[in-house]
Design a protein around this motif. Structure first.
Motif, short mmCIF file in Angstrom:
data_model
loop_
_atom_site.label_atom_id
_atom_site.label_comp_id
_atom_site.label_asym_id
_atom_site.label_seq_id
_atom_site.Cartn_x
_atom_site.Cartn_y
_atom_site.Cartn_z
N PHE A 136 0.82 -1.21 0.00
CA PHE A 136 0.00 0.00 0.00
C PHE A 136 0.86 1.26 0.00
N GLU A 137 2.04 1.19 0.61
CA GLU A 137 2.87 2.39 0.75
C GLU A 137 3.25 2.99 -0.60
N ASN A 138 3.35 2.16 -1.63
CA ASN A 138 3.77 2.64 -2.94
C ASN A 138 2.61 2.90 -3.89
N ARG A 139 1.40 2.80 -3.38
CA ARG A 139 0.24 3.06 -4.23
C ARG A 139 -0.27 4.49 -4.01
N PRO A 140 -0.92 5.06 -5.02
CA PRO A 140 -1.36 6.45 -4.92
C PRO A 140 -2.54 6.63 -3.97
#
Length: 357
Positions: A178-182
């Motif tokens: 999730f950390e790398n999703r917008p």
């Protein structure tokens, strides 16, 4: 044969304060927990003792009691709900507390969190490699504890623990991705997706805490299933509360910096809800403030916290936490569980949900 307890006086159980329940669980489980940790190699045993809050980094005894022991309390109450023997209940509590601490040690490494319970995280005190080894040792010890305590139900209990751990890992993996999703647009994390992650990452272990003792005791599947689902729901509620504390919690209480989750741009329910509830200017500004192009400073985090609250993200998260807790309480009733233990579980969960107030 499945075990079954007779009902206990509900009136008495409901009056037991949550701190008293936690203290009773600590008094019952901690001696066995310390004895189990003492069987480890001296290096991970010392780091484990530090992780539990029993000593300082140099090995001197700690004046503080360590963590609250929530999961060991739930493990004892879950076992008592089906009339499991005390020894079985204690072993389940030990195994669950070992797994919980293993997960915290590794979680702090993955998240880069340098503080845990007002002290350096284990990896910060001893180094990343030794901390990983300590987590591995605790995990192996938990499996051994269940295998040795299970008797004729050992195989089923180990499989149950493995299933819970598999869910925990899946939830942690989703959280990392999730950390790398917008925050907005294509690929954004939706609220249902977030809550599925929380049910795995936090709910699976609490579900294991409530149901492991009953599985060890050979309780009926209806009861173990009800307890596991109740724990899963409560774990989701507690994760949401942690999300609230990660933004608005008092550092003196949480042991972590104010707005810590915002500074890390972590995908938490209050922020995701604020973005979903307002798809206009507020959502765009939050995406900008918490995006990779904005330095993670205190001013940006403070502005983001205000926007989240104004958009209704804080209120939405609170309502969701209470909704999951109510669903958990529904699971605990009507499954033939001992009323006294159920009363204590409801009282303890209600107490824990007030942490954000």
């Amino acid at each position: 044969m499945p075990t079954q307890a007779g009902p206990m006086p509900t009136q008495t159980a409901l009056r037991i304060p949550a701190p008293q329940t936690l203290a009773r669980a600590r008094a019952l489980a901690e001696p066995a927990l310390r004895a189990a940790v003492a069987t480890l190699h001296p290096l991970p045993a010392r780091m484990a003792a530090f992780s539990f809050g029993w000593c300082e980094a140099d090995g001197t005894p700690s004046p503080s009691p360590g963590g609250k022991g929530v999961r060991q309390a739930f493990a004892l109450l879950g076992a008592e709900a089906v009339g499991a023997p005390l020894g079985t209940a204690v072993q389940a509590a030990v195994a669950v507390e070992l797994v919980h601490t293993f997960s915290l040690v590794h979680d702090d490494i993955m998240d880069g969190d340098e503080r845990r319970r007002h002290r350096p995280a284990t990896w910060k005190a001893y180094g990343t490699g030794p901390a990983v080894l300590t987590g591995d040792a605790l995990f192996a010890l938990a499996v051994r504890t269940v295998a040795e305590a299970g008797g004729e139900h050992a195989g089923r209990a180990v499989a149950h623990l493995a299933d819970c751990l598999g869910e925990l890992v899946r939830g942690q993996a989703d959280d990392l991705l999730f950390e790398n999703r917008p925050w907005t647009g294509r690929g954004a994390v939706g609220i249902p997706e977030y809550e599925a992650m929380a049910a795995r990452k936090t709910g699976a272990l609490l579900g294991c805490a409530l149901s492991l003792g009953p599985v060890l005791a050979g309780a009926a599947p209806l009861q173990t299933g009800a307890l596991a689902e109740a724990g899963r729901r409560l774990g989701t509620a507690f994760q949401i509360v942690d999300d609230l504390l990660g933004i608005w919690g008092d550092p003196q209480t949480t042991g972590k910096p104010v707005h810590g989750d915002l500074l890390r741009r972590k995908k938490t329910l209050p922020v995701l809800a604020a973005v979903a509830l307002d798809d206009g200017a507020t959502a765009r500004e939050l995406a900008r403030l918490l995006g990779p192009d904005t330095p993670p400073d205190a001013a940006a985090a403070d502005r983001a916290a205000g926007l989240v609250e104004a958009a209704g993200g804080r209120e939405f998260a609170l309502e969701e936490a209470h909704r999951h807790a109510a669903a958990a309480h529904d699971c605990l009733h009507g499954s033939g569980l001992a009323e006294g233990a159920v009363g204590e579980l409801v009282a303890l969960s209600a107490h824990l949900l007030q942490r954000q107030l």
